[in-house]
Design a protein around this motif. Sequence first.
Motif, PDB file in Angstrom:
ATOM      1  N   UNK A   5      61.920  21.938  41.669  1.00  0.00           N
ATOM      2  CA  UNK A   5      61.814  23.030  42.580  1.00  0.00           C
ATOM      3  C   UNK A   5      61.827  24.344  41.637  1.00  0.00           C
ATOM      4  N   UNK A   6      60.818  25.335  41.586  1.00  0.00           N
ATOM      5  CA  UNK A   6      60.759  26.334  40.708  1.00  0.00           C
ATOM      6  C   UNK A   6      60.474  27.556  41.693  1.00  0.00           C
ATOM      7  N   UNK A   7      61.609  28.247  41.926  1.00  0.00           N
ATOM      8  CA  UNK A   7      61.182  29.627  42.935  1.00  0.00           C
ATOM      9  C   UNK A   7      62.116  30.636  42.431  1.00  0.00           C
ATOM     10  N   UNK A   8      61.211  31.555  42.114  1.00  0.00           N
ATOM     11  CA  UNK A   8      61.770  33.154  41.586  1.00  0.00           C
ATOM     12  C   UNK A   8      62.808  33.476  42.955  1.00  0.00           C
ATOM     13  N   UNK A   9      62.271  33.198  44.083  1.00  0.00           N
ATOM     14  CA  UNK A   9      62.634  33.629  45.131  1.00  0.00           C
ATOM     15  C   UNK A   9      63.305  32.321  45.834  1.00  0.00           C
ATOM     16  N   UNK A  10      64.707  32.034  45.921  1.00  0.00           N
ATOM     17  CA  UNK A  10      65.069  30.445  46.306  1.00  0.00           C
ATOM     18  C   UNK A  10      65.278  30.621  47.665  1.00  0.00           C
ATOM     19  N   UNK A  11      65.025  29.231  48.076  1.00  0.00           N
ATOM     20  CA  UNK A  11      65.055  28.869  49.481  1.00  0.00           C
ATOM     21  C   UNK A  11      66.420  28.761  49.976  1.00  0.00           C
ATOM     22  N   UNK A  24      65.444  12.308  47.163  1.00  0.00           N
ATOM     23  CA  UNK A  24      66.453  10.883  46.680  1.00  0.00           C
ATOM     24  C   UNK A  24      66.465   9.750  47.486  1.00  0.00           C
ATOM     25  N   UNK A  25      66.063  10.083  48.935  1.00  0.00           N
ATOM     26  CA  UNK A  25      65.702   8.689  49.608  1.00  0.00           C
ATOM     27  C   UNK A  25      64.486   7.758  49.173  1.00  0.00           C
ATOM     28  N   UNK A  26      63.597   8.569  48.486  1.00  0.00           N
ATOM     29  CA  UNK A  26      62.310   7.942  48.033  1.00  0.00           C
ATOM     30  C   UNK A  26      62.564   7.615  46.667  1.00  0.00           C
ATOM     31  N   UNK A  27      63.825   7.562  46.113  1.00  0.00           N
ATOM     32  CA  UNK A  27      64.087   6.960  44.662  1.00  0.00           C
ATOM     33  C   UNK A  27      63.813   8.304  43.553  1.00  0.00           C
ATOM     34  N   UNK A  28      63.537   9.195  44.094  1.00  0.00           N
ATOM     35  CA  UNK A  28      63.213  10.495  43.002  1.00  0.00           C
ATOM     36  C   UNK A  28      64.303  11.273  42.592  1.00  0.00           C
ATOM     37  N   UNK A  29      64.451  12.148  41.707  1.00  0.00           N
ATOM     38  CA  UNK A  29      65.563  13.057  41.455  1.00  0.00           C
ATOM     39  C   UNK A  29      64.928  14.512  41.639  1.00  0.00           C
ATOM     40  N   UNK A  30      66.020  15.377  41.934  1.00  0.00           N
ATOM     41  CA  UNK A  30      65.278  16.690  42.326  1.00  0.00           C
ATOM     42  C   UNK A  30      66.244  17.688  41.181  1.00  0.00           C
ATOM     43  N   UNK A  31      65.244  18.554  40.596  1.00  0.00           N
ATOM     44  CA  UNK A  31      65.956  19.659  39.763  1.00  0.00           C
ATOM     45  C   UNK A  31      65.663  20.876  40.176  1.00  0.00           C
ATOM     46  N   UNK A  32      66.354  21.884  39.974  1.00  0.00           N
ATOM     47  CA  UNK A  32      66.276  23.152  40.823  1.00  0.00           C
ATOM     48  C   UNK A  32      66.212  24.184  39.546  1.00  0.00           C
ATOM     49  N   UNK A  33      65.184  25.139  39.529  1.00  0.00           N
ATOM     50  CA  UNK A  33      65.120  26.371  38.766  1.00  0.00           C
ATOM     51  C   UNK A  33      65.059  27.420  39.704  1.00  0.00           C
ATOM     52  N   UNK A  43      58.171  27.071  31.826  1.00  0.00           N
ATOM     53  CA  UNK A  43      57.521  26.273  31.074  1.00  0.00           C
ATOM     54  C   UNK A  43      58.426  25.066  30.395  1.00  0.00           C
ATOM     55  N   UNK A  44      59.686  25.420  30.011  1.00  0.00           N
ATOM     56  CA  UNK A  44      60.482  24.103  29.838  1.00  0.00           C
ATOM     57  C   UNK A  44      60.919  23.262  30.665  1.00  0.00           C
ATOM     58  N   UNK A  45      61.214  23.899  31.837  1.00  0.00           N
ATOM     59  CA  UNK A  45      61.917  23.108  33.206  1.00  0.00           C
ATOM     60  C   UNK A  45      60.754  22.116  33.419  1.00  0.00           C
ATOM     61  N   UNK A  46      59.586  22.612  33.406  1.00  0.00           N
ATOM     62  CA  UNK A  46      58.247  21.705  34.118  1.00  0.00           C
ATOM     63  C   UNK A  46      57.695  20.640  33.199  1.00  0.00           C
ATOM     64  N   UNK A  47      58.264  20.867  31.846  1.00  0.00           N
ATOM     65  CA  UNK A  47      57.719  19.909  30.673  1.00  0.00           C
ATOM     66  C   UNK A  47      57.477  18.551  31.199  1.00  0.00           C
ATOM     67  N   UNK A  60      49.982  28.844  36.536  1.00  0.00           N
ATOM     68  CA  UNK A  60      48.740  29.292  35.790  1.00  0.00           C
ATOM     69  C   UNK A  60      48.532  28.091  34.925  1.00  0.00           C
ATOM     70  N   UNK A  61      47.329  28.420  34.101  1.00  0.00           N
ATOM     71  CA  UNK A  61      46.848  27.725  33.227  1.00  0.00           C
ATOM     72  C   UNK A  61      47.800  26.987  31.943  1.00  0.00           C
ATOM     73  N   UNK A  62      48.666  28.251  31.766  1.00  0.00           N
ATOM     74  CA  UNK A  62      49.713  27.977  30.735  1.00  0.00           C
ATOM     75  C   UNK A  62      50.762  27.135  31.227  1.00  0.00           C
ATOM     76  N   UNK A  63      51.136  27.383  32.601  1.00  0.00           N
ATOM     77  CA  UNK A  63      51.999  26.525  33.188  1.00  0.00           C
ATOM     78  C   UNK A  63      51.638  24.864  33.189  1.00  0.00           C
ATOM     79  N   UNK A  64      50.385  24.925  33.604  1.00  0.00           N
ATOM     80  CA  UNK A  64      49.810  23.495  33.809  1.00  0.00           C
ATOM     81  C   UNK A  64      49.926  22.890  32.342  1.00  0.00           C
ATOM     82  N   UNK A  65      49.568  23.471  31.463  1.00  0.00           N
ATOM     83  CA  UNK A  65      49.438  22.898  30.052  1.00  0.00           C
ATOM     84  C   UNK A  65      50.860  22.541  29.470  1.00  0.00           C
ATOM     85  N   UNK A  66      51.930  23.284  29.828  1.00  0.00           N
ATOM     86  CA  UNK A  66      53.449  22.987  29.560  1.00  0.00           C
ATOM     87  C   UNK A  66      53.725  21.646  30.349  1.00  0.00           C
TER      88      UNK A  66
END
Length: 305
Positions: A5-11, A24-33, A43-47, A60-66
């Motif tokens: 979850x990457x939100x400049x304006x948090x939930x 988590x119920x689906x077996x995944x992990x959640x990370x927060x930025x 860009x580092x967090x999404x790598x 952006x395209x830069x984010x997608x590339x990262x």
Amino acid sequence: MKTLIATEKPFAEEAITGIRQIIENAGGTLHLLEKYTDTNTLYNAVADADALIVRSDKVTKTLIDAAKQLKIVTRAGAGYDNIDLPACTARGIVAMNTPGQNANAVAELAIGLMIYAARNTFQPGTGTELKNKKLGIHAYGNVGRQVAKLGKGLGMETLAFDPFIPNNTITQDNVQPCTSVEELYQTCHYISLHIPATEQTKQSIGRRLLSTMPKGGCLINTARKEIIHENELADILHQRPDIKYITDIAPDNHTTLQKNFGTRYFATPKKIGAETTQANINAGIAAAQQIVNFFTHNDRTFQLN
Ligand code: 3PG
């Protein structure tokens, strides 16, 4: 499956709890930025993320590339002008939004801003009532529809213009469809904007429409600042001392408008339309569920690209 979850304006916290449970119920992990201030952190967090949830954050395209592992990005909200869809498509990344999930929150704010304008931004002195005034809904999507419902509740005569929605969809809500955008602006005291920011709509609201509004006309913008022609808006506010502009997205010429037009102009300090716990929960949980459905059975409902 790593979801970021990457939100400049948090939930709201409750929304994060719900999202975490689903992932988590689906077996995944959640990370927060949250509240990140520079894009490199993003860009580092999404790598190594497989899935990404954002709000108005720019994909952006830069984010997608990262984002080397990314398979899906979900915009927890309606407008997706912040997502570079061609860049997603080029990498085979699915992009989705969660339409309607935050609509009630935005609609309630639109009505709140209307009352704020009608009562002279709560300054002492005689204001006006909304009852019996004509309310024009510019674009009859999820938010527009909800504003119409609330406006009718206040006794407003409600009209709408949307070239993409059939007239009978509008009339069955007891809302009067307009045959042209010109008719909407010429007729209504209050116009509530709900058009997306696209190449076609950018700067489309300016002199041509605003100059025709009835005496005491008020434009309410809870959509996007890009759809306003800011110089023409400033000209109209100069030429027509009866016109008001009240917005949830401060324009680039905010300081000048604030200085020159007193109670006829107001912008919230930061876009707050969808800033309710309920909207955060609704949109956040829908985003998480859509991600899980995509990974578990390739469900692509609400895919944008
Ligand atoms: C939307 O498009 O859903 C709204 O403008 C809300 O945007 P936000 O998630 O940045 O508050």
